[in-house]
Design a protein around this motif. Structure first.
Motif, PDB file in Angstrom:
ATOM      1  N   VAL A  87      -6.680   0.722   8.226  1.00 34.99           N
ATOM      2  CA  VAL A  87      -6.963   2.045   7.809  1.00 34.99           C
ATOM      3  C   VAL A  87      -5.760   2.995   8.344  1.00 34.99           C
ATOM      4  CG1 VAL A  87      -8.385   3.517   9.650  1.00 34.99           C
ATOM      5  CG2 VAL A  87      -8.689   0.563   9.357  1.00 34.99           C
ATOM      6  N   TRP A  88      -4.894   2.962   9.032  1.00 34.91           N
ATOM      7  CA  TRP A  88      -4.189   4.168   9.870  1.00 34.91           C
ATOM      8  C   TRP A  88      -2.637   4.161   8.586  1.00 34.91           C
ATOM      9  CZ3 TRP A  88      -3.638   7.888  13.405  1.00 34.91           C
ATOM     10  CH2 TRP A  88      -4.925   7.183  14.477  1.00 34.91           C
ATOM     11  N   THR A  89      -2.468   2.431   8.195  1.00 31.84           N
ATOM     12  CA  THR A  89      -1.471   2.001   6.765  1.00 31.84           C
ATOM     13  C   THR A  89      -1.992   3.501   6.271  1.00 31.84           C
ATOM     14  OG1 THR A  89      -1.722  -0.137   8.495  1.00 31.84           O
ATOM     15  CG2 THR A  89       0.089   0.146   5.977  1.00 31.84           C
ATOM     16  N   ALA A  90      -2.729   3.398   5.465  1.00 25.43           N
ATOM     17  CA  ALA A  90      -2.780   3.788   4.423  1.00 25.43           C
ATOM     18  C   ALA A  90      -2.631   5.396   4.550  1.00 25.43           C
ATOM     19  CB  ALA A  90      -4.944   3.700   4.338  1.00 25.43           C
ATOM     20  N   HIS A  91      -3.253   5.556   5.773  1.00 25.92           N
ATOM     21  CA  HIS A  91      -2.841   7.394   5.521  1.00 25.92           C
ATOM     22  C   HIS A  91      -1.392   7.978   5.892  1.00 25.92           C
ATOM     23  CE1 HIS A  91      -6.853   8.952   6.503  1.00 25.92           C
ATOM     24  NE2 HIS A  91      -7.628   7.428   7.077  1.00 25.92           N
ATOM     25  N   LEU A  92      -0.484   6.897   6.606  1.00 22.11           N
ATOM     26  CA  LEU A  92       0.880   7.052   6.581  1.00 22.11           C
ATOM     27  C   LEU A  92       1.773   6.463   5.566  1.00 22.11           C
ATOM     28  CD1 LEU A  92       1.701   4.469   9.806  1.00 22.11           C
ATOM     29  CD2 LEU A  92       2.060   6.530   9.707  1.00 22.11           C
ATOM     30  N   ALA A  93       0.989   5.871   4.003  1.00 15.13           N
ATOM     31  CA  ALA A  93       1.424   5.560   3.006  1.00 15.13           C
ATOM     32  C   ALA A  93       1.378   6.369   2.228  1.00 15.13           C
ATOM     33  CB  ALA A  93       0.755   4.321   2.475  1.00 15.13           C
ATOM     34  N   GLY A  96       3.500  10.172   2.145  1.00 14.66           N
ATOM     35  CA  GLY A  96       5.168   9.798   1.396  1.00 14.66           C
ATOM     36  C   GLY A  96       5.749   8.532   1.391  1.00 14.66           C
ATOM     37  N   LYS A  97       5.633   8.224   2.756  1.00 17.97           N
ATOM     38  CA  LYS A  97       6.939   7.485   2.842  1.00 17.97           C
ATOM     39  C   LYS A  97       6.736   5.794   2.637  1.00 17.97           C
ATOM     40  CE  LYS A  97       7.021  11.192   5.910  1.00 17.97           C
ATOM     41  NZ  LYS A  97       8.462  12.141   5.328  1.00 17.97           N
ATOM     42  N   HIS A  98       7.849   5.516   2.621  1.00 20.21           N
ATOM     43  CA  HIS A  98       7.947   3.662   2.400  1.00 20.21           C
ATOM     44  C   HIS A  98       7.009   3.947   4.013  1.00 20.21           C
ATOM     45  CE1 HIS A  98       8.444   0.024   0.715  1.00 20.21           C
ATOM     46  NE2 HIS A  98       8.881  -0.234   1.381  1.00 20.21           N
ATOM     47  N   VAL A  99       5.960   2.635   4.027  1.00 18.12           N
ATOM     48  CA  VAL A  99       5.245   1.990   4.705  1.00 18.12           C
ATOM     49  C   VAL A  99       5.432   0.218   4.463  1.00 18.12           C
ATOM     50  CG1 VAL A  99       3.277   1.687   6.395  1.00 18.12           C
ATOM     51  CG2 VAL A  99       4.153   3.368   5.043  1.00 18.12           C
ATOM     52  N   VAL A 100       5.497  -1.014   5.789  1.00 18.38           N
ATOM     53  CA  VAL A 100       5.375  -1.992   5.632  1.00 18.38           C
ATOM     54  C   VAL A 100       4.514  -1.946   7.165  1.00 18.38           C
ATOM     55  CG1 VAL A 100       6.650  -4.084   6.453  1.00 18.38           C
ATOM     56  CG2 VAL A 100       7.648  -1.858   5.114  1.00 18.38           C
ATOM     57  N   LEU A 116      -4.012  -1.005  -0.461  1.00 17.52           N
ATOM     58  CA  LEU A 116      -2.921  -0.087  -0.988  1.00 17.52           C
ATOM     59  C   LEU A 116      -2.132  -0.367  -2.179  1.00 17.52           C
ATOM     60  CD1 LEU A 116      -1.265  -0.585   2.651  1.00 17.52           C
ATOM     61  CD2 LEU A 116      -2.679   1.144   2.137  1.00 17.52           C
ATOM     62  N   LYS A 117      -2.886  -1.412  -2.984  1.00 14.39           N
ATOM     63  CA  LYS A 117      -2.191  -1.599  -4.391  1.00 14.39           C
ATOM     64  C   LYS A 117      -1.009   0.016  -4.961  1.00 14.39           C
ATOM     65  CE  LYS A 117      -5.591  -5.031  -6.039  1.00 14.39           C
ATOM     66  NZ  LYS A 117      -6.215  -5.588  -7.295  1.00 14.39           N
ATOM     67  N   LYS A 118      -1.732   1.186  -5.362  1.00 16.65           N
ATOM     68  CA  LYS A 118      -1.204   2.214  -5.506  1.00 16.65           C
ATOM     69  C   LYS A 118      -0.623   2.618  -4.454  1.00 16.65           C
ATOM     70  CE  LYS A 118      -4.712   2.541  -8.988  1.00 16.65           C
ATOM     71  NZ  LYS A 118      -5.996   3.257  -9.893  1.00 16.65           N
ATOM     72  N   LEU A 119       0.277   2.402  -3.539  1.00 16.33           N
ATOM     73  CA  LEU A 119       0.383   3.251  -2.247  1.00 16.33           C
ATOM     74  C   LEU A 119       2.296   2.417  -2.352  1.00 16.33           C
ATOM     75  CD1 LEU A 119      -2.049   4.334   0.036  1.00 16.33           C
ATOM     76  CD2 LEU A 119      -1.059   6.002  -1.902  1.00 16.33           C
ATOM     77  N   ASN A 120       2.590   3.433  -1.608  1.00 19.20           N
ATOM     78  CA  ASN A 120       4.638   3.110  -1.451  1.00 19.20           C
ATOM     79  C   ASN A 120       4.252   1.742   0.183  1.00 19.20           C
ATOM     80  OD1 ASN A 120       7.147   2.453  -1.758  1.00 19.20           O
ATOM     81  ND2 ASN A 120       7.534   4.262  -0.869  1.00 19.20           N
TER      82      ASN A 120
END
Length: 283
Positions: A87-93, A96-100, A116-120
């Motif tokens: 839920v939060w990861t999607a917003h971080l991504a 424009g950041k690289h998120v793990v 998150l298929k289309k996100l970094n």
């Protein structure tokens, strides 16, 4: 394992959902009592809880996220520890950041992959107490309502700081253990059992002591800034069709917010910790 794989059969009604949680909790205690004890057993039960109850847990709050993004807007690599279904990861991504995103539950990580298929972003199955990352690799580590699910918070915090660069940041958004009512609820066994019947809490879930966390971070060379937050109270106050235990819980939070100042009344806290060059102590 048969119980978890057939969990969809138990999720049709609220009554069956509570029954499923009881069975999973029993299965976890039965299986793990022969393998491990103490915090290790609690961690296993926590994983079983989220593997068998993998519905969306929407803890996202736009106001909180905006505050965090304003302070963390020059980061390249972000690790979110205990990301759940993302839920939060999607917003971080989306920033424009690289998120793990890392979580102990393989089922929730699968949901994160779909989101998150289309996100970094990358999704990793891992233990917050033993992070699978090298030293000084990340610009920022986040705990969004996840640290209070981890049995050994000291170990988890030390692992997060180990992975941060010398001037890296650690950000926590967690339930506030200094809140009078939350502390009271955490200490009254009857209320905890009542809450657990409604499926609101996992085996390890509890509010956190801000002072203890600040002390842990200060000892390894981090400067801390802690802010009171009322995100949980606002979210529950606006929600519809709350169960009876949740309504009681929300009334307790409202009472604390009305009569107690700052951290003694806030439902949550936001902690920003930044490594100080020259003071950092490698774990």
């Amino acid at each position: 394992m048969m119980l978890v794989s057939s969990s969809s059969n138990f999720q049709k009604t609220a009554k069956n959902k509570r029954f499923m949680l009881k069975l999973i909790s029993y299965q976890g205690r039965l299986c793990m009592s022969k393998i491990c004890k103490g915090k290790a057993a609690l961690k296993c039960r926590e994983k079983l809880y989220f593997d068998g109850f993998p519905q969306e847990v929407d803890s996202y709050n736009d106001e909180v996220f905006q505050l965090i993004s304003d302070r963390c807007n020059r980061l390249n690599l972000i690790i979110e520890i205990g990301c759940g279904s993302g839920v939060w990861t999607a917003h971080l991504a989306k920033l424009g950041k690289h998120v793990v995103g890392l979580d102990l539950s393989s089922i929730l990580i699968k949901k994160l992959h779909k989101r998150l298929k289309k996100l970094n972003c990358e999704a990793v199955i891992g233990d917050a107490e033993f992070l699978p990352f090298t030293d000084k690799v990340a610009d920022c580590c986040f705990f969004f309502y996840s640290l209070h699910h981890i049995p050994d918070i000291s170990q988890a915090i030390n692992e997060a700081t180990r992975c941060l660069k010398d001037n890296g940041q650690l950000v926590l958004v967690e339930p506030n253990g200094l809140n009078f009512m939350l502390a009271l609820i955490a200490r009254i066994t009857f209320i905890l059992r009542l809450v657990n019947k409604a499926g609101m809490t996992s085996p390890a879930e509890r509010p956190l002591n801000i002072k203890k966390i600040v002390q842990i971070l200060s000892e390894v060379g981090f400067d801390c800034n802690v802010l009171p937050c009322y995100a949980t109270l606002r979210k529950k106050s606006q929600a519809a069709n709350l169960s009876f235990p949740t309504r009681i819980y929300t009334l307790f939070l409202k009472f604390a917010a009305s009569f107690f100042p700052k951290f003694f009344g806030a439902s949550d806290f936001i902690l920003f910790a930044k490594g100080v060059k020259g003071k950092r102590i490698q774990n």
